[in-house]
Design a protein around this motif. Structure first.
Motif, PDB file in Angstrom:
ATOM      1  N   ASP A   1       0.402  57.553  22.999  1.00 40.06           N
ATOM      2  CA  ASP A   1      -0.678  57.297  24.287  1.00 40.06           C
ATOM      3  C   ASP A   1      -0.497  56.428  23.995  1.00 40.06           C
ATOM      4  O   ASP A   1      -1.720  55.660  24.665  1.00 40.06           O
ATOM      5  N   PHE A   2      -0.345  54.916  24.155  1.00 38.73           N
ATOM      6  CA  PHE A   2      -0.002  53.353  24.576  1.00 38.73           C
ATOM      7  C   PHE A   2       1.316  53.799  26.130  1.00 38.73           C
ATOM      8  O   PHE A   2       1.716  54.114  25.904  1.00 38.73           O
ATOM      9  N   ALA A   3       0.344  52.403  26.357  1.00 40.45           N
ATOM     10  CA  ALA A   3       1.018  51.830  27.612  1.00 40.45           C
ATOM     11  C   ALA A   3       2.517  51.422  26.943  1.00 40.45           C
ATOM     12  O   ALA A   3       2.656  50.400  26.048  1.00 40.45           O
TER      13      ALA A   3
ATOM     14  N   PRO B   1       4.856  48.281  26.727  1.00 34.52           N
ATOM     15  CA  PRO B   1       4.835  46.714  27.020  1.00 34.52           C
ATOM     16  C   PRO B   1       4.870  46.224  28.008  1.00 34.52           C
ATOM     17  O   PRO B   1       5.907  46.286  28.730  1.00 34.52           O
ATOM     18  N   GLY B   2       3.834  45.280  28.389  1.00 36.92           N
ATOM     19  CA  GLY B   2       3.985  44.252  29.725  1.00 36.92           C
ATOM     20  C   GLY B   2       5.404  43.920  30.092  1.00 36.92           C
ATOM     21  O   GLY B   2       6.360  43.917  31.261  1.00 36.92           O
ATOM     22  N   HIS B   3       6.393  43.165  28.848  1.00 31.37           N
ATOM     23  CA  HIS B   3       7.299  42.825  29.118  1.00 31.37           C
ATOM     24  C   HIS B   3       8.250  43.487  30.059  1.00 31.37           C
ATOM     25  O   HIS B   3       9.638  43.256  30.264  1.00 31.37           O
ATOM     26  N   ILE B   4       8.359  44.696  29.612  1.00 28.95           N
ATOM     27  CA  ILE B   4       9.848  45.995  29.920  1.00 28.95           C
ATOM     28  C   ILE B   4       8.794  45.896  31.061  1.00 28.95           C
ATOM     29  O   ILE B   4       9.823  46.679  31.620  1.00 28.95           O
ATOM     30  N   THR B   5       8.179  46.637  31.246  1.00 28.31           N
ATOM     31  CA  THR B   5       7.278  46.418  32.725  1.00 28.31           C
ATOM     32  C   THR B   5       8.130  45.804  33.754  1.00 28.31           C
ATOM     33  O   THR B   5       8.114  45.784  35.018  1.00 28.31           O
ATOM     34  N   GLU B   6       7.653  44.409  33.523  1.00 25.88           N
ATOM     35  CA  GLU B   6       7.511  42.905  34.332  1.00 25.88           C
ATOM     36  C   GLU B   6       9.047  43.094  34.461  1.00 25.88           C
ATOM     37  O   GLU B   6       9.823  42.934  35.971  1.00 25.88           O
ATOM     38  N   ALA B   7      10.054  43.207  33.681  1.00 27.98           N
ATOM     39  CA  ALA B   7      11.414  43.586  34.352  1.00 27.98           C
ATOM     40  C   ALA B   7      11.902  43.769  34.922  1.00 27.98           C
ATOM     41  O   ALA B   7      13.116  44.367  35.925  1.00 27.98           O
ATOM     42  N   CYS B   8      11.243  45.423  35.071  1.00 26.34           N
ATOM     43  CA  CYS B   8      11.802  46.593  35.779  1.00 26.34           C
ATOM     44  C   CYS B   8      11.205  45.706  36.962  1.00 26.34           C
ATOM     45  O   CYS B   8      11.786  46.287  38.217  1.00 26.34           O
TER      46      CYS B   8
ATOM     47  N   MET C   1       8.147  54.866  26.623  1.00 30.52           N
ATOM     48  CA  MET C   1       8.246  55.109  28.310  1.00 30.52           C
ATOM     49  C   MET C   1       9.211  56.468  28.063  1.00 30.52           C
ATOM     50  O   MET C   1       9.978  57.014  28.642  1.00 30.52           O
ATOM     51  N   THR C   2       8.408  57.053  28.370  1.00 31.95           N
ATOM     52  CA  THR C   2       8.587  58.682  28.270  1.00 31.95           C
ATOM     53  C   THR C   2       8.282  59.289  29.269  1.00 31.95           C
ATOM     54  O   THR C   2       9.701  59.948  30.085  1.00 31.95           O
ATOM     55  N   GLY C   3       7.776  58.407  30.351  1.00 29.02           N
ATOM     56  CA  GLY C   3       8.283  58.483  32.200  1.00 29.02           C
ATOM     57  C   GLY C   3       9.051  57.764  32.610  1.00 29.02           C
ATOM     58  O   GLY C   3       9.730  58.306  33.607  1.00 29.02           O
ATOM     59  N   TRP C   4      10.352  56.442  31.811  1.00 30.59           N
ATOM     60  CA  TRP C   4      10.895  55.761  32.243  1.00 30.59           C
ATOM     61  C   TRP C   4      12.394  56.962  32.174  1.00 30.59           C
ATOM     62  O   TRP C   4      13.679  56.583  32.766  1.00 30.59           O
ATOM     63  N   ARG C   5      12.467  57.767  31.368  1.00 28.01           N
ATOM     64  CA  ARG C   5      14.044  58.772  31.310  1.00 28.01           C
ATOM     65  C   ARG C   5      14.539  58.222  30.709  1.00 28.01           C
ATOM     66  O   ARG C   5      16.095  57.824  31.816  1.00 28.01           O
ATOM     67  N   ILE C   6      15.407  57.087  29.785  1.00 27.56           N
ATOM     68  CA  ILE C   6      16.153  56.412  29.131  1.00 27.56           C
ATOM     69  C   ILE C   6      16.201  56.786  27.988  1.00 27.56           C
ATOM     70  O   ILE C   6      15.863  56.273  27.144  1.00 27.56           O
ATOM     71  N   GLY C   7      17.703  57.398  27.664  1.00 33.48           N
ATOM     72  CA  GLY C   7      18.429  57.952  26.317  1.00 33.48           C
ATOM     73  C   GLY C   7      19.404  57.420  26.183  1.00 33.48           C
ATOM     74  O   GLY C   7      19.945  56.868  27.354  1.00 33.48           O
ATOM     75  N   TYR C   8      19.907  57.726  25.049  1.00 30.53           N
ATOM     76  CA  TYR C   8      21.506  57.107  25.317  1.00 30.53           C
ATOM     77  C   TYR C   8      22.103  57.395  23.943  1.00 30.53           C
ATOM     78  O   TYR C   8      21.632  58.582  23.140  1.00 30.53           O
ATOM     79  N   ALA C   9      23.751  57.718  23.621  1.00 29.07           N
ATOM     80  CA  ALA C   9      24.283  58.438  22.694  1.00 29.07           C
ATOM     81  C   ALA C   9      25.298  56.948  22.209  1.00 29.07           C
ATOM     82  O   ALA C   9      25.750  56.353  23.018  1.00 29.07           O
ATOM     83  N   VAL C  10      25.823  57.031  21.083  1.00 25.74           N
ATOM     84  CA  VAL C  10      26.823  56.026  20.422  1.00 25.74           C
ATOM     85  C   VAL C  10      27.532  57.432  19.520  1.00 25.74           C
ATOM     86  O   VAL C  10      26.695  58.099  19.141  1.00 25.74           O
ATOM     87  N   ALA C  11      28.731  57.632  20.033  1.00 25.43           N
ATOM     88  CA  ALA C  11      29.829  58.792  19.909  1.00 25.43           C
ATOM     89  C   ALA C  11      31.336  58.236  19.988  1.00 25.43           C
ATOM     90  O   ALA C  11      31.320  57.018  20.928  1.00 25.43           O
ATOM     91  N   PRO C  12      32.147  58.239  18.908  1.00 23.42           N
ATOM     92  CA  PRO C  12      33.437  58.284  19.165  1.00 23.42           C
ATOM     93  C   PRO C  12      34.275  58.513  20.864  1.00 23.42           C
ATOM     94  O   PRO C  12      33.652  59.233  21.107  1.00 23.42           O
TER      95      PRO C  12
ATOM     96  N   MET D   1       2.276  49.220  17.085  1.00 24.82           N
ATOM     97  CA  MET D   1       2.110  51.132  17.651  1.00 24.82           C
ATOM     98  C   MET D   1       2.234  51.249  16.275  1.00 24.82           C
ATOM     99  O   MET D   1       1.951  52.667  16.128  1.00 24.82           O
ATOM    100  N   ARG D   2       3.428  51.984  15.402  1.00 23.69           N
ATOM    101  CA  ARG D   2       3.949  52.089  14.452  1.00 23.69           C
ATOM    102  C   ARG D   2       2.361  51.317  13.561  1.00 23.69           C
ATOM    103  O   ARG D   2       2.262  52.957  12.456  1.00 23.69           O
ATOM    104  N   ASP D   3       1.891  50.931  13.474  1.00 24.11           N
ATOM    105  CA  ASP D   3       0.707  50.583  12.927  1.00 24.11           C
ATOM    106  C   ASP D   3      -0.192  51.371  12.746  1.00 24.11           C
ATOM    107  O   ASP D   3      -0.225  52.572  12.042  1.00 24.11           O
ATOM    108  N   ALA D   4      -0.252  51.128  13.831  1.00 20.29           N
ATOM    109  CA  ALA D   4      -1.444  52.531  14.594  1.00 20.29           C
ATOM    110  C   ALA D   4      -0.890  53.880  14.487  1.00 20.29           C
ATOM    111  O   ALA D   4      -2.083  54.372  14.084  1.00 20.29           O
ATOM    112  N   PHE D   5       0.213  54.130  14.836  1.00 24.96           N
ATOM    113  CA  PHE D   5       0.083  55.787  14.473  1.00 24.96           C
ATOM    114  C   PHE D   5       0.055  55.573  12.433  1.00 24.96           C
ATOM    115  O   PHE D   5      -0.091  56.915  12.000  1.00 24.96           O
TER     116      PHE D   5
END
Ligand SMILES: Cc1ncc(COP(=O)(O)O)c(C=O)c1O
Length: 376
Positions: free
Chosen positions: A42-44, A46-53, A238-249, A289-293
């Motif tokens: 339920d958090f926004a 973080p500002g520095h991520i939005t600014e970079a975008c 960043m749920t709405g940003w839709r960025i995920g990744y995989a690391v694999a062979p 955020m982890r501490d709040a959770f």
């Protein structure tokens, strides 16, 4: 109209739909429903991520990028994995996709042939089985022992000649369980002995409380047969940003890149620049955020214990998982009588259990706990 795909028609609607549709209808009617069924922080962001975008948009990063993702993000992911997750990774071992969900789907397409079996440890996240089905595979469910939900040797009983992949998710949605070393070793041994690929969904890795998260790929040579899936939705809100990744062979990544090239091309270019800032920037936002959770988790678990519920350990993610019996009816009753929306365990192949998200502020959680206590 009957000219439809049987494969897609066979996918069952999620058991979450009935309760969430009803909760939406009640809200539209002006009824004060507290929703503890959501799987998002339920958090926004973080500002520095939005600014970079925003900077990236202003620089004109609004065009096609390489299919596997921008090199800067792939490098940052490889560096993060080598630094934090205990197994070697090069940028060529990475792919950036539209959220962990899209990554998981591409991994299934990359590995499965029609009829291949995929072992899924229950309780499980709702989209694994549909991803397997869309890729033409068959899901084989393995219920983990309650209430700790750790893996033991009984998993081996589900392995057949057709088993191509085992899916594990730690920390788990919905149970909150974090797999211990013995569990990870058990999965690793089975995969190695039977030449099986592992898919380890670690999207909640940053949300652990008093226990350590360990990557499956860090066990022995498991990085040679593991697809580690992660993303930005949960750790960085960043749920709405839709960025995920995989690391694999490499051979698996090459297959996934083919799927991605011919379907989504790649995630939004400017959004990937936000993700670079997330990985390379100050990590204190994640800790906060982890501490709040954690505070919310302790509050909710104490309230549930006072009400006499048996619960899963809640060592990770942001869900309480409680045994109620008859979960569909309990969820309906809590919605109508307590006006609290929760998710029945049936949605996660765990009938008899209820998932309650504590990604809400303490005051909301307090009201929800009071309401539930009243209807008991
Ligand atoms: C276990 C698990 N894996 C994957 C996802 C998908 O996350 P994303 O938003 O990155 O697609 C979720 C989201 O709820 C999840 O709970």
């Amino acid at each position: 109209m009957n000219r439809l795909s049987e494969k897609i028609a066979a996918i069952a609607p999620s058991a979450t739909i009935e309760i969430s549709d009803e909760a939406q209808r009640m809200k539209r009617e002006g009824i004060d429903v507290i929703s503890l069924s959501i799987g998002e922080p339920d958090f926004a962001t973080p500002g520095h991520i939005t600014e970079a975008c925003i900077d990236a948009l202003r620089r004109g990063e609004t065009h096609y990028a390489p299919s596997a993702g921008i090199p800067e993000l792939r490098k940052a992911i490889a560096a993060k994995i080598s630094r934090e997750n205990g197994f070697p990774a090069d940028e060529n071992n990475t792919i950036v996709s539209c959220g962990a969900k899209n990554t998981i789907y591409e991994a299934m397409e990359a590995v499965l042939d029609p009829g291949d079996e995929v072992l899924i440890c229950d309780p499980c996240w709702v989209s694994y089985e549909p991803c397997v089905q869309i890729a033409g595979g068959r899901a084989v469910h393995h219920p983990l022992p309650e209430p700790a939900f750790q893996v033991d040797d009984t998993l081996l009983e589900r392995v057949s000649r057709k088993t191509k992949m085992i899916v594990v998710n730690s920390p788990s949605n919905p149970s909150g369980a974090v797999l211990n070393d013995a569990s990870l070793r058990c999965v690793a041994d089975i995969c190695t002995d039977h030449d099986i690929v592992a898919l380890s969904d670690e999207i909640y890795e940053k949300l652990v409380y008093g226990v350590e998260h360990r990557s499956l790929a860090a066990i022995g040579d498991m990085h040679e047969r593991t697809i580690t899936v992660n993303g930005f939705s949960k750790a960085y809100a960043m749920t709405g940003w839709r960025i995920g990744y995989a690391v694999a062979p490499l051979p698996i990544i090459r297959q996934m890149i083919k799927v991605q090239q011919h379907t989504i091309s790649h995630p939004a270019t400017f959004a990937m620049w936000g993700a670079v800032a997330a990985l390379e920037g100050d990590q204190s936002c994640v800790d906060a955020m982890r501490d709040a959770f954690d505070e919310r988790r302790r509050f909710v678990m104490a309230a549930l214990s006072r009400m006499g519920f048996a619960t899963a350990p809640a060592d990770g993610a942001f869900y309480a998982f409680l045994r109620t019996g008859d979960d569909m009816n309990v969820a309906r009753r809590w919605l109508h009588e307590a006006r609290v929306a929760v998710t029945p365990g049936t949605a996660f192949s765990a009938p008899g259990w209820i998932r309650l998200s504590y990604a809400a502020d303490i005051e909301t959680l307090r009201r929800a706990m009071e309401r539930i206590a009243q209807v008991l």
